[in-house]
Design an enzyme around this catalytic site. Sequence first.
Site, PDB file in Angstrom:
ATOM      1  N   LYS A  89       0.820  -1.212   0.000  1.00 15.88           N
ATOM      2  CA  LYS A  89       0.000   0.000   0.000  1.00 15.88           C
ATOM      3  C   LYS A  89       0.851   1.259   0.000  1.00 15.88           C
ATOM      4  CE  LYS A  89      -2.690  -0.075   3.523  1.00 15.88           C
ATOM      5  NZ  LYS A  89      -1.926  -1.043   4.337  1.00 15.88           N
ATOM      6  N   ARG A 165     -10.924   0.651   8.630  1.00 19.72           N
ATOM      7  CA  ARG A 165     -10.493  -0.721   8.882  1.00 19.72           C
ATOM      8  C   ARG A 165     -11.602  -1.568   9.491  1.00 19.72           C
ATOM      9  NH1 ARG A 165      -4.390   0.015  11.410  1.00 19.72           N
ATOM     10  NH2 ARG A 165      -3.372   0.682   9.477  1.00 19.72           N
ATOM     11  N   ARG A 200      11.286  -7.733   6.519  1.00 19.62           N
ATOM     12  CA  ARG A 200      11.268  -6.270   6.416  1.00 19.62           C
ATOM     13  C   ARG A 200      12.094  -5.644   7.536  1.00 19.62           C
ATOM     14  NH1 ARG A 200       5.418  -3.796   5.712  1.00 19.62           N
ATOM     15  NH2 ARG A 200       5.148  -4.744   7.797  1.00 19.62           N
ATOM     16  N   ARG A 229      10.629  -3.976  13.002  1.00 20.53           N
ATOM     17  CA  ARG A 229       9.475  -3.380  13.670  1.00 20.53           C
ATOM     18  C   ARG A 229       8.889  -4.390  14.647  1.00 20.53           C
ATOM     19  NH1 ARG A 229       5.828  -0.323   9.171  1.00 20.53           N
ATOM     20  NH2 ARG A 229       4.746  -2.323   9.339  1.00 20.53           N
ATOM     21  N   ARG A 240      -2.242 -10.371  12.669  1.00 22.30           N
ATOM     22  CA  ARG A 240      -2.737  -9.166  11.966  1.00 22.30           C
ATOM     23  C   ARG A 240      -3.484  -9.547  10.686  1.00 22.30           C
ATOM     24  NH1 ARG A 240       2.733  -6.342  11.305  1.00 22.30           N
ATOM     25  NH2 ARG A 240       1.568  -4.846  10.012  1.00 22.30           N
TER      26      ARG A 240
END
Length: 597
Positions: A89, A165, A200, A229, A240
């Site tokens: 995104k 969301r 990531r 992260r 998630r």
Amino acid sequence: MLQSSLAPPSHLHCTNLYSVPSLPPLCSLPLSFSSSSISFGRRRCRRLSFGVHVDTHFSINPEPKGLRVSCAISEPLKVMISGAPASGKGTQCEMIVQKFGLVHISTGDLLRSEVSSGSEIGNKAKEYMDTGRLVPDEVVIMMVTTRISQEDAKEKGWLLDGFPRTFAQAQSLEKLKIRPDVYIVLDVPDQILIDRCVGRRVDPVTGKIYHLKFFPPENEEIKARLVTRSDDTEEKVKSRLEIYKKNAEAILSTYSTIMNKVDGNHSKDEVFKAIDSLLSKVQKDKENMMKLEKSIRASERLSNLASSSQENWRGIPTRLNNIPHSREIRTYFYDDVLQATQRAVNDGRTRLKVEINIPELNPEMDVYRIGTLMELVRVLALSFADDGKHVKVCVQGSMGEGALAGMPLQLAGTRKILEFMDWGDYGAKGTFINIGSIGSKEVEEQDDLFILVAPQNAVGNCIIDDLKAMTDAAGNRPVILVNPRLKDLPGSSGIMQTMGRDKRLEYAASFENCYFFRLLYYAGTQYPIMGAIRMSYPYRYELYKRVDESFGKEKYIILTTSSERPNIDEINDAFIGKPRSEAKKATGFWGFLSGIL
């Protein structure tokens, strides 16, 4: 008195009569008109003063004072984009913003800003983010709705990244009447998403995101300072993903009609190519819809105006041989022409002509006034400009070569008058109205409509070739001829037109009347006025007879209406009371005139 004014019917004439397409009836009752009781239902108010001497009607004001033209500015795009963690995104949002100029509103950025500031909302959000859960609605909904209501988002459009969301968030937006034009969902397989997240890394110095496999850091120094992260562990990613899927399914019912899935399992450029194509189509469809809605509103407005005009119209103005015409009479005709022309354009007519021969607009009379013609053209141009159209007002230039070069006397100086006349206090000239010549080179992409001022042939020279080239270049855009004089005239020196006479006449006849007004006199005279013919699109041709009354008054009574312009014989028959014969044709000299332009 009335009998003496009619004399032999064969001597009554009307110049330049020829048939045009059928049109429907304005009225069939006797009508009278007093110039002291004229009612004008103008859609807008304008100062219509332009003149050359004391009692004239045209003033020069070459300096515009700003623009007040209601133009059709496209409403900006409103886009929502959704995707699971690591679906791409962020990258696609950057590319969308760069291409379409939308305001990027990311719930993630808003929340991270709050977290880094250590605010109460930030600390609360951090608790959920650290456990891989989505932040509750009440934490973000006020921030997002406030941001979307800011001026830049209203003007440029917006791109909501990752919002809404939840079903509750989506419903909150619906209640606030905040709805996107398109809802984009990036579709990527779960295992690909997990691999993207686990590998990531974030550079704490620059904030740049890397991936150990797909997008490694440039050097060892950067690699050494990269961090993971807190929510990019495999366990948290799976958690998630489950939450995302559950909420996405709940939101689907709100946006199902505007949802578009894009395959996100490709390179960023390939994914953006699909998104770019989608958004460009949505934008084009939105512009077309706005044009359609505007056209419908304009048609409804003009329909109401036309109905009102039929009910309130008082008939032909009296004392038309009093020169100069009063401002009331001029404004009456300008308004009559304007309404008919607007109706025709809004009906999709593209090749139109206005023929109005009141004394001040009849070049055969010694009272002809170029200022009256210029004022009529200005009223038409400003009206269409007010509707957001870019109007090109065109006057033919010098024709011919060498000793044959020149232009019709009727148009001498017209271009200069148009350049320097007063176009109102709002600077329409040079923005929505431009002055040009007749020819294909004058047609530009931004032009929406063309008004051609009295295009005409001259002995030895023909405007038809340039006129046809211009209309070919204009395509489906409206071209309006105001008082054209396209009779076929003899050529000279082999430099005449390229088309044959039949083709020239056929082309000239391809323009349909949206307005026609002509006074009737005895043959060879221009006094007294015996009657008039009027047609205002989309209504029928109306034939009137002028009748003298007591105390020097007069009135016009309607004799008949017809779907086609009446010829000379039909006019004379109507004046002496003979029934109209559909099969009868004009004969003799006037019959010849009625067949040419």
